[in-house]
Enzyme design. Structure first.
Site, mmCIF file in Angstrom:
data_model
loop_
_atom_site.group_PDB
_atom_site.id
_atom_site.type_symbol
_atom_site.label_atom_id
_atom_site.label_comp_id
_atom_site.label_asym_id
_atom_site.label_seq_id
_atom_site.Cartn_x
_atom_site.Cartn_y
_atom_site.Cartn_z
ATOM 1 C CB SER A 184 -1.727 3.329 -4.251
ATOM 2 O OG SER A 184 -2.190 4.561 -3.760
ATOM 3 C CG ASN A 185 -7.719 3.735 -2.135
ATOM 4 O OD1 ASN A 185 -8.155 2.816 -2.824
ATOM 5 N ND2 ASN A 185 -8.090 3.935 -0.873
ATOM 6 N NE ARG A 196 -4.671 8.586 5.458
ATOM 7 C CZ ARG A 196 -4.596 7.797 4.413
ATOM 8 N NH1 ARG A 196 -4.883 8.248 3.203
ATOM 9 N NH2 ARG A 196 -4.225 6.537 4.533
ATOM 10 C CE1 TYR A 217 -0.523 9.330 -1.514
ATOM 11 C CE2 TYR A 217 -2.123 7.760 -2.367
ATOM 12 C CZ TYR A 217 -1.259 8.821 -2.560
ATOM 13 O OH TYR A 217 -1.139 9.365 -3.814
ATOM 14 C CG ASP A 225 -1.639 1.275 1.447
ATOM 15 O OD1 ASP A 225 -2.305 1.719 0.495
ATOM 16 O OD2 ASP A 225 -1.535 1.862 2.539
#
Lengths: 213, 213
Positions: free
Chosen positions: A115-116, A40, A11, A9
């Site tokens: 990752s998103n 966040r 972040y 991942d």
């Protein structure tokens, strides 16, 4: 079981989204921690909610909108140049202190990121860090955010590896639960020693830092 | 446009989940606010995350697990009798102060509830309050939580009304955005005057209380 691919991942795992705090603090003295945390939180919430609504938008949109929300909620004015500056910070986030050492030696398996982050955010971030991976994958290809199974499936297809031979490394517990539910071997990097959320799935291993991988 | 059905969200809209705060405070003196807020936050997060993972469990399970998490995260011990007591509180939450007046007069449309709550929680709660509805609907019928479209669809089928003739009333902005994305007419009850989140959809009307409906 042996691992064919080590998939990270981004972040919260390799890069620290809260490293924008200092820059937030220079925009709004004394409020940097509050802004960066709410930013966040709302960024994550929006990825889950928009995915459930079936209304995907890229992570760059979600991130910009979450900043706008955080400022409005905290009654801080967000000038155009602050917005651009803070969005720019996201392209050069700091890596966590344990990252450099973990990537010093040649890995025994292929490596990747899942990752998103949309490519417009993720690619500059990886480039800026100097870290090397066999593949940098964004959920943007599936138009839905983690922890939806379709997001994790991207890595299975790109690497052509069975899911149980993919080791997934994340510091976000919800991501660890989602990846385990999907079928990866999961390493939860719990640097801060926080409590595990209750989401029906547990990681295979809990580690205090990337160094223990 | 005229409304055929007035459909209410339950938790946060008619009933106040934070009304468990006093009981939490008697279990953990001085910590009631912290426990009840973290409990609610993690309860909501788990509904979204489990839905995205495709791993639905009833709201009663999510609620119990979120309480266990909140206690662990705050380093408070959760005795079995406290857990039972607090889960029991959820069956008799307080209604918000504007609810009684709003339900005094006979409504011009059919009325209903569409809630994340599973029937084992929702039915006793409605009964305890004495409020009357034409239908009390749980997303449990669709095995996915709001804001997934399939959850809102339950009301369309039960009432046999087109979605644009269903007026949906909620205090949770994310629920308002999801209901609008689905196609309901949406009234967001913003009692506390909070900032609207950025989720790509806006309610049709923003009201300060149910009295303004």
């Amino acid at each position: 079981m042996a691992i064919d691919v080590l998939l990270y991942d981004a972040y919260g795992t390799l890069w620290d989204p809260l490293s924008v705090m200092k820059r937030c603090d220079s925009c709004w003295p004394g409020k940097g921690a509050q802004v960066s945390q709410l930013w966040r939180t709302k960024q994550l919430e929006a990825t889950w909610l928009r995915s459930l609504m079936g209304r995907y938008v890229p992570f760059s949109t979600v991130t910009r909108e979450a900043l706008q929300y955080a400022c409005e909620a905290l009654k801080l004015s967000l000038q155009q140049d602050h917005e651009s500056e803070l969005m720019g910070e996201y392209l050069k986030l700091a890596t966590f202190p344990d990252v450099a050492d973990a990537f010093m030696k040649k890995p025994a398996a292929r490596t990747g990121i899942l990752s998103n982050g949309s490519p417009d955010m993720l690619d500059p971030l990886v480039k800026h860090s100097g870290l090397k991976f066999d593949a940098v994958l964004s959920v943007d290809a599936a138009k839905i955010f983690k922890p939806a199974p379709a997001a994790y499936q991207i890595a299975v297809e790109r690497f052509g590896a069975p899911k149980e031979k993919i080791g997934f490394v994340t510091s976000n517990f919800w991501d660890a639960a989602g990846a385990k539910s999907f079928g990866f071997q999961v390493y939860w990097i719990n640097r801060a020693g926080v409590a595990a959320e209750r989401l029906g799935f547990q990681p295979d291993r809990v580690l205090k830092s990337l160094a223990a991988l």
